[in-house]
Design a protein around this motif. Sequence first.
Motif, PDB file in Angstrom:
ATOM      1  N   VAL A 174     -20.540  -4.578  83.366  1.00  6.02           N
ATOM      2  CA  VAL A 174     -20.835  -4.467  81.933  1.00  6.02           C
ATOM      3  C   VAL A 174     -21.338  -3.064  81.594  1.00  6.02           C
ATOM      4  CG1 VAL A 174     -22.396  -5.243  80.104  1.00  6.02           C
ATOM      5  CG2 VAL A 174     -21.218  -6.924  81.552  1.00  6.02           C
ATOM      6  N   GLY A 175     -22.221  -2.535  82.420  1.00 11.19           N
ATOM      7  CA  GLY A 175     -22.762  -1.204  82.169  1.00 11.19           C
ATOM      8  C   GLY A 175     -21.697  -0.125  82.214  1.00 11.19           C
ATOM      9  N   ILE A 176     -20.771  -0.239  83.139  1.00 12.68           N
ATOM     10  CA  ILE A 176     -19.682   0.742  83.236  1.00 12.68           C
ATOM     11  C   ILE A 176     -18.823   0.706  81.980  1.00 12.68           C
ATOM     12  CG2 ILE A 176     -17.523   1.265  84.457  1.00 12.68           C
ATOM     13  CD1 ILE A 176     -19.014   0.274  87.024  1.00 12.68           C
ATOM     14  N   LEU A 177     -18.476  -0.486  81.521  1.00 12.28           N
ATOM     15  CA  LEU A 177     -17.641  -0.602  80.333  1.00 12.28           C
ATOM     16  C   LEU A 177     -18.388  -0.188  79.074  1.00 12.28           C
ATOM     17  CD1 LEU A 177     -15.748  -3.860  81.313  1.00 12.28           C
ATOM     18  CD2 LEU A 177     -14.825  -1.543  81.200  1.00 12.28           C
ATOM     19  N   GLU A 178     -19.694  -0.370  79.048  1.00 12.47           N
ATOM     20  CA  GLU A 178     -20.479   0.138  77.913  1.00 12.47           C
ATOM     21  C   GLU A 178     -20.367   1.650  77.803  1.00 12.47           C
ATOM     22  OE1 GLU A 178     -24.108  -3.119  77.403  1.00 12.47           O
ATOM     23  OE2 GLU A 178     -24.337  -1.436  78.797  1.00 12.47           O
ATOM     24  N   ARG A 179     -20.348   2.318  78.926  1.00 11.88           N
ATOM     25  CA  ARG A 179     -20.223   3.782  78.903  1.00 11.88           C
ATOM     26  C   ARG A 179     -18.796   4.223  78.552  1.00 11.88           C
ATOM     27  NH1 ARG A 179     -23.763   2.806  83.199  1.00 11.88           N
ATOM     28  NH2 ARG A 179     -22.127   2.895  84.806  1.00 11.88           N
ATOM     29  N   LEU A 180     -17.832   3.426  78.923  1.00 12.49           N
ATOM     30  CA  LEU A 180     -16.445   3.786  78.652  1.00 12.49           C
ATOM     31  C   LEU A 180     -16.024   3.473  77.220  1.00 12.49           C
ATOM     32  CD1 LEU A 180     -14.727   2.638  81.959  1.00 12.49           C
ATOM     33  CD2 LEU A 180     -15.147   4.972  81.203  1.00 12.49           C
ATOM     34  N   PHE A 181     -16.679   2.498  76.601  1.00  8.63           N
ATOM     35  CA  PHE A 181     -16.363   2.114  75.225  1.00  8.63           C
ATOM     36  C   PHE A 181     -17.635   2.192  74.380  1.00  8.63           C
ATOM     37  CE2 PHE A 181     -13.139  -0.105  77.777  1.00  8.63           C
ATOM     38  CZ  PHE A 181     -11.973   0.230  77.097  1.00  8.63           C
ATOM     39  N   PRO A 182     -18.176   3.392  74.171  1.00  6.26           N
ATOM     40  CA  PRO A 182     -19.473   3.520  73.493  1.00  6.26           C
ATOM     41  C   PRO A 182     -19.476   3.042  72.050  1.00  6.26           C
ATOM     42  CG  PRO A 182     -18.425   5.666  73.723  1.00  6.26           C
ATOM     43  CD  PRO A 182     -17.608   4.699  74.534  1.00  6.26           C
ATOM     44  N   GLU A 183     -18.325   2.982  71.402  1.00  7.33           N
ATOM     45  CA  GLU A 183     -18.266   2.569  70.002  1.00  7.33           C
ATOM     46  C   GLU A 183     -17.982   1.082  69.853  1.00  7.33           C
ATOM     47  OE1 GLU A 183     -15.467   5.069  68.042  1.00  7.33           O
ATOM     48  OE2 GLU A 183     -16.645   6.899  68.336  1.00  7.33           O
ATOM     49  N   ARG A 184     -17.897   0.366  70.962  1.00  2.58           N
ATOM     50  CA  ARG A 184     -17.630  -1.065  70.924  1.00  2.58           C
ATOM     51  C   ARG A 184     -18.768  -1.835  71.589  1.00  2.58           C
ATOM     52  NH1 ARG A 184     -12.109   0.459  70.475  1.00  2.58           N
ATOM     53  NH2 ARG A 184     -10.917  -1.148  69.387  1.00  2.58           N
ATOM     54  N   GLU A 185     -19.016  -3.026  71.095  1.00  5.18           N
ATOM     55  CA  GLU A 185     -19.989  -3.924  71.727  1.00  5.18           C
ATOM     56  C   GLU A 185     -19.317  -4.605  72.916  1.00  5.18           C
ATOM     57  OE1 GLU A 185     -22.718  -7.869  70.690  1.00  5.18           O
ATOM     58  OE2 GLU A 185     -21.209  -7.144  69.259  1.00  5.18           O
ATOM     59  N   ILE A 186     -19.991  -4.587  74.052  1.00  6.08           N
ATOM     60  CA  ILE A 186     -19.469  -5.259  75.242  1.00  6.08           C
ATOM     61  C   ILE A 186     -20.058  -6.671  75.277  1.00  6.08           C
ATOM     62  CG2 ILE A 186     -19.184  -5.153  77.724  1.00  6.08           C
ATOM     63  CD1 ILE A 186     -17.951  -2.790  76.156  1.00  6.08           C
ATOM     64  N   VAL A 187     -19.174  -7.661  75.262  1.00 11.25           N
ATOM     65  CA  VAL A 187     -19.600  -9.063  75.237  1.00 11.25           C
ATOM     66  C   VAL A 187     -19.122  -9.742  76.515  1.00 11.25           C
ATOM     67  CG1 VAL A 187     -19.481 -11.261  74.010  1.00 11.25           C
ATOM     68  CG2 VAL A 187     -19.464  -9.106  72.721  1.00 11.25           C
ATOM     69  N   GLY A 188     -20.044 -10.254  77.288  1.00 17.25           N
ATOM     70  CA  GLY A 188     -19.689 -10.965  78.513  1.00 17.25           C
ATOM     71  C   GLY A 188     -19.365 -12.422  78.239  1.00 17.25           C
ATOM     72  N   ILE A 189     -18.291 -12.907  78.837  1.00 17.16           N
ATOM     73  CA  ILE A 189     -17.890 -14.310  78.723  1.00 17.16           C
ATOM     74  C   ILE A 189     -17.836 -14.891  80.141  1.00 17.16           C
ATOM     75  CG2 ILE A 189     -16.114 -15.917  77.941  1.00 17.16           C
ATOM     76  CD1 ILE A 189     -17.170 -14.348  75.620  1.00 17.16           C
ATOM     77  N   HIS A 190     -18.575 -15.950  80.382  1.00 13.15           N
ATOM     78  CA  HIS A 190     -18.581 -16.547  81.720  1.00 13.15           C
ATOM     79  C   HIS A 190     -17.212 -17.126  82.032  1.00 13.15           C
ATOM     80  CE1 HIS A 190     -22.811 -16.015  82.704  1.00 13.15           C
ATOM     81  NE2 HIS A 190     -23.039 -16.185  81.412  1.00 13.15           N
ATOM     82  N   ALA A 191     -16.593 -16.634  83.094  1.00  8.73           N
ATOM     83  CA  ALA A 191     -15.183 -16.926  83.355  1.00  8.73           C
ATOM     84  C   ALA A 191     -14.923 -17.569  84.710  1.00  8.73           C
ATOM     85  CB  ALA A 191     -14.367 -15.634  83.240  1.00  8.73           C
ATOM     86  N   ARG A 192     -15.956 -18.086  85.356  1.00  9.50           N
ATOM     87  CA  ARG A 192     -15.711 -18.729  86.659  1.00  9.50           C
ATOM     88  C   ARG A 192     -14.765 -19.921  86.517  1.00  9.50           C
ATOM     89  NH1 ARG A 192     -18.882 -17.357  91.255  1.00  9.50           N
ATOM     90  NH2 ARG A 192     -18.172 -19.303  92.209  1.00  9.50           N
ATOM     91  N   ALA A 193     -14.892 -20.682  85.436  1.00 14.28           N
ATOM     92  CA  ALA A 193     -13.988 -21.817  85.225  1.00 14.28           C
ATOM     93  C   ALA A 193     -12.567 -21.321  84.971  1.00 14.28           C
ATOM     94  CB  ALA A 193     -14.476 -22.662  84.048  1.00 14.28           C
ATOM     95  N   LEU A 194     -12.442 -20.209  84.274  1.00 15.11           N
ATOM     96  CA  LEU A 194     -11.126 -19.668  83.937  1.00 15.11           C
ATOM     97  C   LEU A 194     -10.378 -19.184  85.177  1.00 15.11           C
ATOM     98  CD1 LEU A 194      -9.492 -19.239  81.331  1.00 15.11           C
ATOM     99  CD2 LEU A 194     -10.524 -16.969  81.145  1.00 15.11           C
ATOM    100  N   VAL A 195     -11.079 -18.509  86.072  1.00 12.41           N
ATOM    101  CA  VAL A 195     -10.412 -17.945  87.250  1.00 12.41           C
ATOM    102  C   VAL A 195     -10.021 -19.024  88.261  1.00 12.41           C
ATOM    103  CG1 VAL A 195     -12.382 -17.497  88.786  1.00 12.41           C
ATOM    104  CG2 VAL A 195     -10.475 -15.862  88.689  1.00 12.41           C
ATOM    105  N   GLN A 196     -10.504 -20.244  88.070  1.00  7.88           N
ATOM    106  CA  GLN A 196     -10.094 -21.334  88.955  1.00  7.88           C
ATOM    107  C   GLN A 196      -8.585 -21.574  88.906  1.00  7.88           C
ATOM    108  OE1 GLN A 196     -12.057 -23.080  91.191  1.00  7.88           O
ATOM    109  NE2 GLN A 196     -13.624 -21.578  90.627  1.00  7.88           N
ATOM    110  N   GLN A 197      -7.959 -21.187  87.791  1.00  7.69           N
ATOM    111  CA  GLN A 197      -6.505 -21.309  87.685  1.00  7.69           C
ATOM    112  C   GLN A 197      -5.817 -19.951  87.822  1.00  7.69           C
ATOM    113  OE1 GLN A 197      -4.586 -23.926  87.626  1.00  7.69           O
ATOM    114  NE2 GLN A 197      -6.200 -25.481  87.498  1.00  7.69           N
ATOM    115  N   GLY A 198      -6.562 -18.941  88.287  1.00  4.46           N
ATOM    116  CA  GLY A 198      -5.934 -17.682  88.655  1.00  4.46           C
ATOM    117  C   GLY A 198      -5.952 -16.567  87.637  1.00  4.46           C
ATOM    118  N   GLY A 199      -6.641 -16.737  86.511  1.00  9.15           N
ATOM    119  CA  GLY A 199      -6.655 -15.675  85.504  1.00  9.15           C
ATOM    120  C   GLY A 199      -8.029 -15.487  84.905  1.00  9.15           C
TER     121      GLY A 199
END
Length: 347
Positions: free
Chosen positions: A305-330
Amino acid sequence: MSRRRLPAEWEPQAALLVAWPHEATDWCDSLAAIEPVYIELVRATATVQPVWILCQDAAHVERIVASLARHDIDQHNILPIITAYNDTWVRDYGPICVLENGHARLLDFRFDGWGGKFPADLDDQVNSLLGGAGVLGRTRLTAMPQILEGGSLETDGAGNLLTTSSCLLTASRNPGMDRLAWDRLFTDELGCDRIHWLEHGYLAGDDTDGHIDTLARFCDTETIVYVACDEPAHPNHTSLQAMAAELAELRQRNGEPYRLVALPSPRPMQDEDGHPLPASYANFTIINRRVLVPLYDDPADNSAVGILERLFPEREIVGIHARALVQQGGALHCATMHMPRAVKRES
């Protein structure tokens, strides 16, 4: 002569397209776990732009609308669309938008379930059904004969394209189509005249044969963020180390190397049967004013998250918990397809 351009994902968007899980998808046994991910994805998006939601039928629409209401999500930016689909990885079967003299043209490439690995007959028809239903308004939809997945392409909007030979050159997708033929297609149809082919980079458990959106992404015309791995025991170490060396050899149009920024790798993850899962922080999705980043309840979450905050300073970085999503490979990018602002939907 028409001028075509494949826009970058960070350019203004009209909407974000998602396909909601239902009982006839691979999520049938885990709807209770996956639906909260989609609720948070829609919540984070609908406050800044419209969300188009593919739904199975009218009853499915009612359940989704009721669920969003229970979670206090403002639905003025929500558009339910009833259509049939096999699964929810809309990045790979959704329409790819090209700007032609400034006007949107949607390309409907074929989708065969990543080289015939999974059923995809319904997914392959989604775009034509959207066009026939008038959802896309007057935006032209062009049927393309080639099999091509949106997750296999990454562009900076300035004619430069990142892709992987491990995916595009598999015989199971387009037998006999070589790199030269792809280069010609990308130039003619997408307006991309500089193609960066990666020969290395693979995540254990990846069914896509190495989609670029799990490996390396443009953040601007000079910067590429990529998944790195410094832990020799990690199953992805060798492939990602080779990819990092390959990225270092790429050059911009002016001959300068790209600014390369490494993202950490989360710890190895497995499904309930012990098979590896391709968790990646590079599978973020960019929307208007925000970047949505997959989180895996991993110590590396905050670093990513911190890396992407520095790369996209004009955008809000929003984390979405994705462990359930990656169970099907994406993850989040796989589950979404952006519609550039030039796509005009009828009221």
